[in-house]
Design a protein around this motif. Structure first.
Motif, mmCIF file in Angstrom:
data_model
loop_
_atom_site.group_PDB
_atom_site.id
_atom_site.type_symbol
_atom_site.label_atom_id
_atom_site.label_comp_id
_atom_site.label_asym_id
_atom_site.label_seq_id
_atom_site.Cartn_x
_atom_site.Cartn_y
_atom_site.Cartn_z
ATOM 1 N N LEU A 444 0.925 -0.805 0.004
ATOM 2 C CA LEU A 444 0.316 0.046 0.021
ATOM 3 C C LEU A 444 0.843 1.660 -0.251
ATOM 4 N N ASP A 445 0.277 2.244 -0.556
ATOM 5 C CA ASP A 445 1.445 3.487 -0.496
ATOM 6 C C ASP A 445 0.500 4.433 -0.484
ATOM 7 N N LEU A 446 1.041 5.401 0.230
ATOM 8 C CA LEU A 446 0.464 6.826 0.923
ATOM 9 C C LEU A 446 0.668 8.231 -0.053
ATOM 10 N N HIS A 447 -0.098 8.349 -0.376
ATOM 11 C CA HIS A 447 -0.044 9.738 -1.585
ATOM 12 C C HIS A 447 -0.342 11.232 -0.896
ATOM 13 N N CYS A 448 -0.178 12.250 -1.055
ATOM 14 C CA CYS A 448 -0.532 13.645 -1.008
ATOM 15 C C CYS A 448 -0.297 14.882 -1.820
ATOM 16 N N VAL A 449 -1.750 14.881 -2.295
ATOM 17 C CA VAL A 449 -1.313 16.898 -3.050
ATOM 18 C C VAL A 449 -1.191 17.842 -2.051
ATOM 19 N N THR A 450 0.171 18.407 -2.319
ATOM 20 C CA THR A 450 -0.207 19.561 -1.659
ATOM 21 C C THR A 450 -0.826 20.968 -2.134
ATOM 22 N N GLY A 459 7.466 7.805 -5.544
ATOM 23 C CA GLY A 459 8.300 8.017 -6.674
ATOM 24 C C GLY A 459 8.859 10.072 -6.223
ATOM 25 N N ASP A 460 8.601 10.536 -5.965
ATOM 26 C CA ASP A 460 9.306 12.201 -4.920
ATOM 27 C C ASP A 460 8.534 12.009 -3.750
ATOM 28 N N LEU A 469 7.996 12.147 2.429
ATOM 29 C CA LEU A 469 7.540 10.899 2.998
ATOM 30 C C LEU A 469 9.510 10.465 3.796
ATOM 31 N N ASP A 470 9.146 10.372 4.994
ATOM 32 C CA ASP A 470 9.863 9.800 5.692
ATOM 33 C C ASP A 470 10.233 7.883 5.955
ATOM 34 N N ILE A 471 8.754 7.744 5.585
ATOM 35 C CA ILE A 471 8.626 6.162 5.236
ATOM 36 C C ILE A 471 8.080 5.640 4.717
ATOM 37 N N ASP A 472 8.533 4.552 3.573
ATOM 38 C CA ASP A 472 7.868 3.969 2.740
ATOM 39 C C ASP A 472 8.316 2.075 3.125
ATOM 40 N N MET A 473 6.675 1.600 3.026
ATOM 41 C CA MET A 473 7.787 0.324 2.778
ATOM 42 C C MET A 473 6.947 -0.596 2.267
ATOM 43 N N ASN A 474 7.375 -2.108 1.525
ATOM 44 C CA ASN A 474 6.995 -3.180 1.224
ATOM 45 C C ASN A 474 7.151 -2.462 -0.646
ATOM 46 N N GLY A 475 7.241 -2.086 -1.247
ATOM 47 C CA GLY A 475 7.934 -1.248 -2.160
ATOM 48 C C GLY A 475 9.417 -2.604 -2.698
ATOM 49 N N GLY A 476 8.588 -2.718 -4.249
ATOM 50 C CA GLY A 476 9.989 -3.616 -4.771
ATOM 51 C C GLY A 476 9.808 -4.890 -3.810
#
Length: 681
Positions: A444-450, A459-460, A469-476
């Motif tokens: 799962l990914d968390l996104h934000c449009v500022t 990706g950014d 985004l200081d923590i991103d998990m379970n990718g790749g």
């Protein structure tokens, strides 16, 4: 030992009719049977058969040299029992009732056994020790009671004996490292019930305390070791592994002089059901192969399949609504179109003042006369469901003697701070923070449009408006069973304007439904949302708000499950069909270390997310399955519970270990009252 009465030695005829060997054999059997309910231990006693022969008259020795008896005496003759004060007793040799011919031999063997050192716990998969008969000859033998015969397709008796020797070594090391004073402090803390789920650790703490005291009461090192061997033989599974268990963590914190607040917080984090005894990484190929072998040997492939229980299957209720058993009384008569007066409709119900009490008092005073009960559903963490075995004839995998277990929807909640900080993110000191947690290997990914239209995601991860985004998990190739993602703005760095946060299922690695929680914090105010992510490609907007510096945004209350998670209306009263306690307390032998819970089963309540990952929890499984817990964790994380559409034993649950804050509406004796239950007792 020959059935014939004569034997020739050096051409000298020997008559054994006066030896009373049959009586001697029966004395051995009877003496051994007096230890049926006690554990047995091996010793380092050697040369017993040689002593046996040398103690017999010279002319009789040739008559007693058979290999069967030699094997019995040397292999089993050194077995002992251990008393509470560490004294050993020979379980084979009783010189008081032995026929005179064998008394001297028995005394000599017994003397060697009592001076020997205990070397292990005796375990056998053979019921008969020795060979009673062979080629017309009678030999020494004894029979183990059925309950002592080791039966398992997973390990051999020798392997279990080796594990017991390792338990002894580890327990001795734990006793040397942790003093009685430290253990006393741990027991005091645990008995105060100020630590979360303390009952799961109190048993082992008292076990260590009692063992320390017993060892201190004797200065004889041999007796101290014997007392410890007795503890190893009788201890519940896992009690001997002091250092590597939760009691070791607690004792380390006490010895290091940490504050109670820190100890309490650390204890709660480790005992959280989302973390306790649950594998945090995927199993290795070797663990999966080992699991396949164990499951096959135990014949429990079908036992792992779980389905939702239905209300009618529940065998034990503390209270049950009469309405749940009523049949329709509608007829096709002349007056069938006339609606009768509702017997429960009371035009002059008396409203009593609101009352706060404990569950213990409520159960004694209010419950026996309650005609109708409704529960205020205001905390999604309390939602629960009872599940059972899909195959009712499959062997049990649980620690208690029934196939039912349970899970809480809130099992993944209450630990966002722990996950964020453990992963190296910042939980506190932010102007705006949004955190996402779920269970399993799905990405799962968390996104934000500022407000500036920038897009923060995997990706950014950083924007020009200071979002990160200081923590991103379970990718790749990354896999974590308890993942978290975190987007934040440090104090004073968030821009004003519109923020949009949404969740995206980038890669589904489970059954297609993943429960999640999102927590938004703005200027110290926290908002939370519970949802269920669909398959790969799923997207759901969670929070949209306009931010003004220093103010709390106008966000509708979302502190409850989203409508597609559980089909109960949040912040409303729901009728109770029945009240029961947790399945581990249903049988005569209650397994209290698995917790004490009260479940309010609600009318129409069920989990629409299919309870992914909650068919069973490792901490409730039989000890034989501990070594494959990583594989079992992965299995239950990716195997939906069956028959979700028929689930009718769902509701809200409360445990003895936590605050309740439960609001009930009770109708009884022509009156309605609101009762708040604040705690168990």
């Amino acid at each position: 030992m020959d059935n014939d009465n004569t034997v020739f030695s050096n051409n000298v005829k020997y008559d054994n009719s006066n030896d009373q060997y049959p009586q001697f054999s029966e004395v051995i059997k009877h003496h051994f049977s007096t230890f049926d309910n006690l554990p047995l231990f091996t010793t380092d006693a050697e040369g017993l058969f040689e002593v046996f022969l040398e103690s017999l008259p010279h002319e009789a020795r040739q008559h007693y040299t058979c290999s069967c008896c030699r094997h019995f005496v040397n292999r089993f003759g050194g077995l002992v029992s251990i008393s509470e004060d560490g004294e050993v007793t020979s379980v084979m040799w009783d010189d008081h009732n032995t026929p005179d011919f064998f008394v001297e031999a028995v005394k000599m063997m017994k003397q060697i056994v009592l001076k020997s050192r205990v070397t292990g716990v005796f375990i056998s998969s053979d019921r008969v020790l020795g060979q009673p008969h062979s080629g017309g000859w009678d030999h020494m033998s004894v029979t183990l009671p059925t309950q002592k015969v080791y039966r398992s397709g997973v390990k051999t008796a020798r392997q279990v004996m080796a594990e017991k020797r390792e338990d002894f070594r580890i327990l001795i090391a734990g006793l040397m490292e942790y003093s009685l004073n430290a253990i006393d402090q741990a027991v005091t803390l645990l008995e105060s019930e100020s630590l979360y789920r303390s009952d799961k650790v109190l048993g082992v703490a008292k076990f260590l305390q009692e063992l320390h005291i017993k060892r201190q009461n004797t200065r004889n090192s041999r007796a101290q070791d014997n007392i410890t061997w007795l503890a190893v033989a009788t201890a519940p599974d896992g009690f001997c592994h002091v250092k590597s268990s939760m009691i070791g963590t607690l004792l380390d914190d006490i010895i290091n002089g940490l504050s109670f607040d820190y100890i309490s917080r650390r204890f709660a984090e480790k005992m959280n059901p989302s973390n306790y005894m649950r594998a945090q990484v995927a199993p290795s190929q070797g663990n999966i192969q080992q699991a396949e072998k164990i499951v096959e040997k135990m014949g429990i492939a079908n036992s792992l399949k779980r389905r939702y229980a239905i209300f009618e299957e529940i065998p034990h209720f503390l209270w049950k609504s009469n309405k749940s058993e009523q049949k329709s009384s509608k007829t096709n008569g002349v007056f069938s179109n006339i609606i009768p007066k509702d017997k429960d409709a009371k035009s002059n119900k008396v409203s009593l003042p609101n009352t706060t009490m404990t569950w213990d008092k409520f159960q004694r005073i209010v419950l026996p006369t309650a005609e109708s009960i409704e529960v205020m559903v205001d905390n999604p963490n309390r939602l629960m469901a009872i599940v059972t075995a899909s195959d009712q004839h499959a062997p049990s995998i649980l620690q208690w003697d029934n196939p039912f277990s349970w899970y809480y929807h809130g099992g993944i909640d209450g630990e966002i701070k722990r996950r964020v900080e453990s992963a190296g993110g910042r939980y506190e000191g932010n102007e705006i923070r949004c955190s996402l947690i779920w269970e399993g290997y799905t990405d799962l990914d968390l996104h934000c449009v500022t407000p500036r239209g920038e897009h923060i995601y995997y990706g950014d991860k950083m924007s020009s408006c200071n979002g990160w985004l200081d923590i991103d998990m379970n990718g790749g190739s990354h896999r974590d069973y308890s993942p978290v993602e975190n987007i934040r703005w440090s104090n004073g760095h968030a821009s004003k304007g519109e923020y949009v946060f949404y969740v995206h299922n980038y890669c589904e690695r489970g059954s297609g439904k993943t429960p999640f929680k999102v927590e938004l914090e703005v200027n110290g105010q926290i908002y939370s949302y519970h949802g269920v992510a669909g398959n790969t490609g799923f997207k759901e907007t969670i929070f949209t708000f306009d931010y003004v510096k220093g103010q709390h945004p106008d966000i509708p209350s979302t502190n409850y499950s989203s409508d597609n998670a559980w089909n109960v209306q949040p912040n409303s009263f729901v009728k109770v069909k029945g009240i029961t306690n947790s399945p581990n307390l249903w049988n005569e032998e209650k397994v209290t270390h698995s917790g004490q819970h009260i479940f309010f089963l609600l009318d129409g309540c069920r989990d629409l997310s299919e309870g992914k990952g909650r068919g069973f929890f490792n901490e409730t499984l039989k000890s034989e399955l501990r070594e494959i817990r990583k594989t079992l964790e992965a299995y239950t994380a990716n195997t939906p519970i069956e028959d979700a559409e028929n689930a009718s034993a769902c509701g809200v649950g409360y445990s003895k270990d936590s605050e309740w804050d439960l609001t009930l509406k009770i109708i009884s004796n022509n009156s309605t009252r609101i009762i708040k239950i604040d705690r168990w007792d």
